[in-house]
Design a protein around this motif. Structure first.
Motif, mmCIF file in Angstrom:
data_model
loop_
_atom_site.group_PDB
_atom_site.id
_atom_site.type_symbol
_atom_site.label_atom_id
_atom_site.label_comp_id
_atom_site.label_asym_id
_atom_site.label_seq_id
_atom_site.Cartn_x
_atom_site.Cartn_y
_atom_site.Cartn_z
ATOM 1 N N SER A 91 -3.980 1.149 -3.455
ATOM 2 C CA SER A 91 -4.376 2.077 -2.402
ATOM 3 C C SER A 91 -4.121 3.511 -2.853
ATOM 4 O O SER A 91 -3.971 3.760 -4.052
ATOM 5 C CB SER A 91 -3.657 1.657 -1.115
ATOM 6 O OG SER A 91 -2.673 2.526 -0.775
ATOM 7 N N CYS B 23 0.821 -1.226 0.000
ATOM 8 C CA CYS B 23 0.000 0.000 0.000
ATOM 9 C C CYS B 23 0.850 1.269 0.000
ATOM 10 O O CYS B 23 0.314 2.374 0.072
ATOM 11 C CB CYS B 23 -0.878 0.044 1.239
ATOM 12 S SG CYS B 23 -2.199 -1.143 1.184
ATOM 13 N N ALA C 72 -8.395 0.780 -2.119
ATOM 14 C CA ALA C 72 -8.454 1.259 -0.730
ATOM 15 C C ALA C 72 -7.883 2.673 -0.647
ATOM 16 O O ALA C 72 -6.671 2.872 -0.661
ATOM 17 C CB ALA C 72 -7.664 0.324 0.169
ATOM 18 N N LEU C 73 -8.773 3.655 -0.583
ATOM 19 C CA LEU C 73 -8.354 5.061 -0.604
ATOM 20 C C LEU C 73 -8.572 5.718 0.749
ATOM 21 O O LEU C 73 -9.484 5.347 1.493
ATOM 22 C CB LEU C 73 -9.202 5.828 -1.621
ATOM 23 C CG LEU C 73 -8.719 5.852 -3.062
ATOM 24 C CD1 LEU C 73 -9.802 6.438 -3.960
ATOM 25 C CD2 LEU C 73 -7.435 6.674 -3.194
ATOM 26 N N SER C 74 -7.776 6.747 1.028
ATOM 27 C CA SER C 74 -8.051 7.548 2.223
ATOM 28 C C SER C 74 -7.963 9.031 1.861
ATOM 29 O O SER C 74 -7.143 9.427 1.024
ATOM 30 C CB SER C 74 -7.088 7.194 3.343
ATOM 31 O OG SER C 74 -5.811 6.934 2.843
ATOM 32 N N SER D 217 -11.974 10.573 -5.470
ATOM 33 C CA SER D 217 -12.100 9.200 -4.922
ATOM 34 C C SER D 217 -12.801 8.293 -5.916
ATOM 35 O O SER D 217 -12.400 7.142 -6.118
ATOM 36 C CB SER D 217 -12.916 9.191 -3.622
ATOM 37 O OG SER D 217 -12.286 9.930 -2.642
ATOM 38 N N SER E 68 -3.918 8.069 -1.409
ATOM 39 C CA SER E 68 -4.412 9.126 -0.525
ATOM 40 C C SER E 68 -4.727 10.371 -1.332
ATOM 41 O O SER E 68 -4.086 10.640 -2.363
ATOM 42 C CB SER E 68 -3.359 9.500 0.519
ATOM 43 O OG SER E 68 -3.042 8.396 1.318
ATOM 44 N N SER F 111 -5.429 3.123 5.377
ATOM 45 C CA SER F 111 -6.476 2.527 4.542
ATOM 46 C C SER F 111 -6.701 1.057 4.825
ATOM 47 O O SER F 111 -7.447 0.405 4.135
ATOM 48 C CB SER F 111 -6.145 2.731 3.065
ATOM 49 O OG SER F 111 -4.845 2.289 2.793
#
Ligand code: NAD
Length: 452
Positions: free
Chosen positions: A384, A265, A406-408, A399, A386, A414
């Motif tokens: 992943s 990630c 898996a994003l934040s 997004s 950000s 994440s």
């Protein structure tokens, strides 16, 4: 013929232990044992299976210090990370301990009777684990697999078998019956490949490189064997000019250098909006230079060594691009490398495209939202990432626009055991963790019962 492997402490280059490797014959014996154990494990009452998993979780918690120390010595993980990893196994077991009693089917309206579905366990599940996160990745596979009523054969990576071997012993101490959870140290080409070819192994969960993952998928096709793949990544950390730049810069080293960058990630591409570039780089440099690369036994350590000399050489081969600045690293024995920030010339640069799996990050600028999304998606991977912005609409648009699992937003975190995790594109197939993981360890059976 059996072989063995010298496990090396990557922080000192000393031999920790010699671990015997299973050959084909020994592997087959354990697979047959697991298949036999399945016949009883699958029929254990849901409440009892749940109790045994809670007991396993508790025993892991009771041994968290020991497990963490094993991982510090075997993998060079920092003390903080290693404790988190032991706890992650306990937490994942506890989370899925709640599921045997909640493995619901459905009742579907039909004429002339009733129609119900059951979620049936698959049988023996083979789990192949990489060396970068030996404990959590093992637990993400075996906890839901066992909860769903399967038995497990698990192969740790050659470099890092020690924590998995100990987890196998702890399972027995917790009361998990013999044969239900089996750890088989060995070579990928022998033990791992046997999971793919042995007909009694009904599913393979593979985490590792995309190259080997493709071979596993091809091999599993032969028996239409179920497969989950968690593969490589080249994730983006996208920083818009309207973000809290200081906060984004302070968090960026941890987002890529944690676990010495050996993290699928890892946000190894930083995309900064042009107008914020100078400001970001100023704060980022301060954060990189104070990132603590030191003896992983110290509670202050933020990064330890790379796993092996081989990995060190691979990562070093990326350092021929322009360097913006570097952090620090010990010069003592061990596979130490200073965190390094690259400024690739363009998006075709090797450091921008390939997974490095080391403490190296590349930074590039973008003009606007559309360009940021296009640059992030210009990769065969999608695991992943950000997004840093104060604009909620932009956070949502970006997004939805990024092809990644898996994003934040305004965060770099994440992975949680109670939310789904997995990749788009060549980062994988299927999802682990979260409320739906048991679906990947069960088959749906539909039963119609006539009124007559
Ligand atoms: P790897 O593919 O070399 O090995 C992974 C595991 O597969 C090891 O246990 C190995 O022994 C086994 N293996 C190797 N050849 C095999 C074969 N022919 N048949 C069956 N098993 C075989 O990967 P690695 O170097 O250990 O791990 C690093 C890679 O893992 C990176 O690419 C990283 O991105 C990826 N990774 C992905 C995730 C994710 O969740 N997506 C998580 C961690 C690591």
């Amino acid at each position: 013929m059996s072989t063995s492997y010298d496990v090396i402490n990557p922080a000192t280059e000393e031999i920790v232990k010699n671990v015997p490797h299973l050959d084909l014959e020994a592997t087959d014996l354990v697979i047959v044992k697991a298949a036999k154990a399945f016949e009883t494990w699958r029929h254990i009452a849901p409440g009892e299976r749940a109790r045994l998993l809670r007991s396993f979780s508790q025993v892991v918690t009771d041994h968290r210090e020991e497990l963490a120390q094993i991982e510090i010595t075997n993998s060079g993980h920092t003390r903080g990370n290693a404790l988190w990893e032991a706890d992650n196994v306990a937490n994942t077991l506890m989370y899925y301990a709640a599921s045997p009693e909640r493995l619901f089917g459905r009742q579907i309206p039909v004429p002339g009777g009733i129609d119900v579905t059951f979620k049936e366990p698959l049988g023996v599940v083979g789990i192949i684990v990489p060396w970068n996160f030996p404990m959590p990745i093992a637990g993400w596979g075996f906890a839901p697999a066992l909860a769903a009523g399967n038995t497990v054969v698990l192969k740790p990576a050659e470099y890092t078998p020690l924590s998995a071997i100990r987890l196998g012993e702890l399972a027995l101490i917790a009361g998990i019956p013999e044969g239900v959870f089996n750890v088989l140290p060995g070579k990928g080409s022998v033990v791992g490949n046997r999971f793919v070819t042995h007909p009694l192994v009904r599913k393979v969960v593979f985490t590792g490189s995309t190259t080997v993952g493709k071979q596993i998928m091809v091999g599993c096709a032969e028996q239409v064997k179920r497969v989950t793949l968690e593969l490589g990544g080249k994730s983006s950390n996208i920083i818009f000019a309207d973000a809290d730049i200081e906060k984004a810069a302070a968090g960026a080293p941890g987002a890529v250098f944690d676990n010495a960058g050996q993290d699928c990630c890892s946000r190894s591409r930083i995309l900064v909006q042009k107008s914020a570039f100078d400001n970001f780089m100023e704060h980022f440099e301060v954060a990189v230079k104070k990132f603590r690369v030191e003896d992983p036994n110290l509670s202050t350590a933020e990064m330890g060594p790379l796993i092996s000399k081989k990995q060190f050489d691979v990562v070093e081969s990326f350092l021929d691009e322009p360097i913006a600045f570097k952090g620090n690293a010990p010069t003592s024995p061990g596979y130490w490398m200073a965190p390094t920030v690259l400024l690739p010339k363009n998006t075709q640069a090797r450091s921008w495209r390939e997974e490095i799996f080391g403490p190296v990050v590349s930074v590039m600028v973008f003009e606007d939202e559309a360009e940021a999304i296009a640059m992030a998606n210009d990769s065969e991977y999608g695991l992943s990432g950000s997004i840093w912005t104060r604009d909620i609409g932009r956070a949502l648009r970006v997004s939805r626009g990024i092809e990644t699992g898996a994003l934040s937003v305004n965060s770099n975190s994440s992975v949680r055991f109670w939310t789904p995790f997995g990749g788009f594109k060549q980062s994988g197939l299927g999802r682990e963790l979260g409320p739906d993981a048991l679906d990947s360890f069960t088959e749906v059976k539909n039963v119609f019962i006539s009124n007559d």
